[in-house]
Write a protein that holds these residues in place. Sequence first.
Motif, PDB file in Angstrom:
ATOM      1  N   ARG A   9      -1.742   5.215 -11.596  1.00 20.67           N
ATOM      2  CA  ARG A   9      -2.218   4.063 -10.819  1.00 20.67           C
ATOM      3  C   ARG A   9      -1.073   3.090 -10.532  1.00 20.67           C
ATOM      4  O   ARG A   9      -1.043   2.471  -9.479  1.00 20.67           O
ATOM      5  N   TYR A  10      -0.197   2.947 -11.480  1.00 19.70           N
ATOM      6  CA  TYR A  10       0.944   2.049 -11.318  1.00 19.70           C
ATOM      7  C   TYR A  10       2.214   2.760 -11.765  1.00 19.70           C
ATOM      8  O   TYR A  10       2.182   3.576 -12.696  1.00 19.70           O
ATOM      9  N   LEU A  11       3.301   2.411 -11.113  1.00 20.99           N
ATOM     10  CA  LEU A  11       4.581   3.054 -11.409  1.00 20.99           C
ATOM     11  C   LEU A  11       5.715   2.088 -11.069  1.00 20.99           C
ATOM     12  O   LEU A  11       5.699   1.470 -10.007  1.00 20.99           O
ATOM     13  N   ILE A  12       6.662   1.968 -11.973  1.00 18.59           N
ATOM     14  CA  ILE A  12       7.853   1.176 -11.709  1.00 18.59           C
ATOM     15  C   ILE A  12       9.054   2.103 -11.833  1.00 18.59           C
ATOM     16  O   ILE A  12       9.223   2.760 -12.860  1.00 18.59           O
ATOM     17  N   LEU A  88       1.733   0.553  -1.713  1.00 16.05           N
ATOM     18  CA  LEU A  88       0.550   1.249  -2.226  1.00 16.05           C
ATOM     19  C   LEU A  88       0.472   2.585  -1.494  1.00 16.05           C
ATOM     20  O   LEU A  88       0.423   2.610  -0.261  1.00 16.05           O
ATOM     21  N   TYR A  89       0.495   3.682  -2.229  1.00 21.36           N
ATOM     22  CA  TYR A  89       0.418   5.006  -1.627  1.00 21.36           C
ATOM     23  C   TYR A  89      -1.007   5.531  -1.800  1.00 21.36           C
ATOM     24  O   TYR A  89      -1.508   5.653  -2.917  1.00 21.36           O
ATOM     25  N   LEU A  90      -1.622   5.832  -0.676  1.00 18.55           N
ATOM     26  CA  LEU A  90      -3.023   6.228  -0.662  1.00 18.55           C
ATOM     27  C   LEU A  90      -3.168   7.680  -0.256  1.00 18.55           C
ATOM     28  O   LEU A  90      -2.497   8.163   0.657  1.00 18.55           O
ATOM     29  N   CYS A  91      -4.066   8.344  -0.930  1.00 16.03           N
ATOM     30  CA  CYS A  91      -4.424   9.713  -0.611  1.00 16.03           C
ATOM     31  C   CYS A  91      -5.855   9.703  -0.086  1.00 16.03           C
ATOM     32  O   CYS A  91      -6.701   8.953  -0.590  1.00 16.03           O
ATOM     33  N   THR A 110      -1.766   4.663  -5.642  1.00  9.69           N
ATOM     34  CA  THR A 110      -0.713   4.473  -6.644  1.00  9.69           C
ATOM     35  C   THR A 110       0.150   3.319  -6.171  1.00  9.69           C
ATOM     36  O   THR A 110       0.697   3.360  -5.069  1.00  9.69           O
ATOM     37  N   ARG A 111       0.261   2.294  -7.002  1.00  9.57           N
ATOM     38  CA  ARG A 111       1.114   1.143  -6.666  1.00  9.57           C
ATOM     39  C   ARG A 111       2.506   1.436  -7.200  1.00  9.57           C
ATOM     40  O   ARG A 111       2.726   1.479  -8.392  1.00  9.57           O
TER      41      ARG A 111
END
Lengths: 115, 113
Positions: A9-12, A88-91, A110-111
């Motif tokens: 959901r989140y990624l740095i 924000l990557y949306l599928c 996924t942010r």
Amino acid sequence: KAGVTQTPRYLIKTRGQQVTLSCSPISGHRSVSWYQQTPGQGLQFLFEYFSETQRNKGNFPGRFSGRQFSNSRSEMNVSTLELGDSALYLCASSLADRTANYGYTFGSGTRLTVV
Amino acid sequence: EDQVTQSPEALRLQEGESSSLNCSYTVSGLRGLFWYRQDPGKGPEFLFTLYSAGEEKEKERLKATLTKKESFLHITAPKPEDSATYLCAVNPYEADSNYQLIWGAGTKLIIKP
């Protein structure tokens, strides 16, 4: 009925690294599309897969790639990350290959933050 | 060039105050027009598909209408939970279309209690 699941959901990440995002579509849906969403650009189409084949591709550099597996799950990869890739990557999945007129079901996204 | 324009960019209403959001489009032909709702940090949620001028669809306090040039999303007696960004997308009809949607930038709707 499970919806579209995106992980993580989140990624740095740090500039120059690469990242892989995952999407599990609704059971029975064979079409998966990926979008990038930023406040300034809105929804930007990345690519669409149907039955493991890329059908359409948006205007993104080659650093953005994707694939679809035989179970319809899809991954997208971004190599050599840049600060501007933060988004924000949306599928989205759909029942039919003529995706648009059946509408999409989106995941929560996924942010990705690139520092 | 195919284009979808949504207006206004943002709309603030009091609870119960009805209004409309606009989606205007310029395409050579229309296969379908879609409305989605998006809450912060979440993916868009499908609301309606409209196919031909004169068509209308309703869901709770929302009603979508379609003309040859634009679509309206009417919201009647809105509640705070209707606050969201509303997105419009068009599927253009072209002989060599890749069947990809053209998205508007959205209207951010805020309903104050």
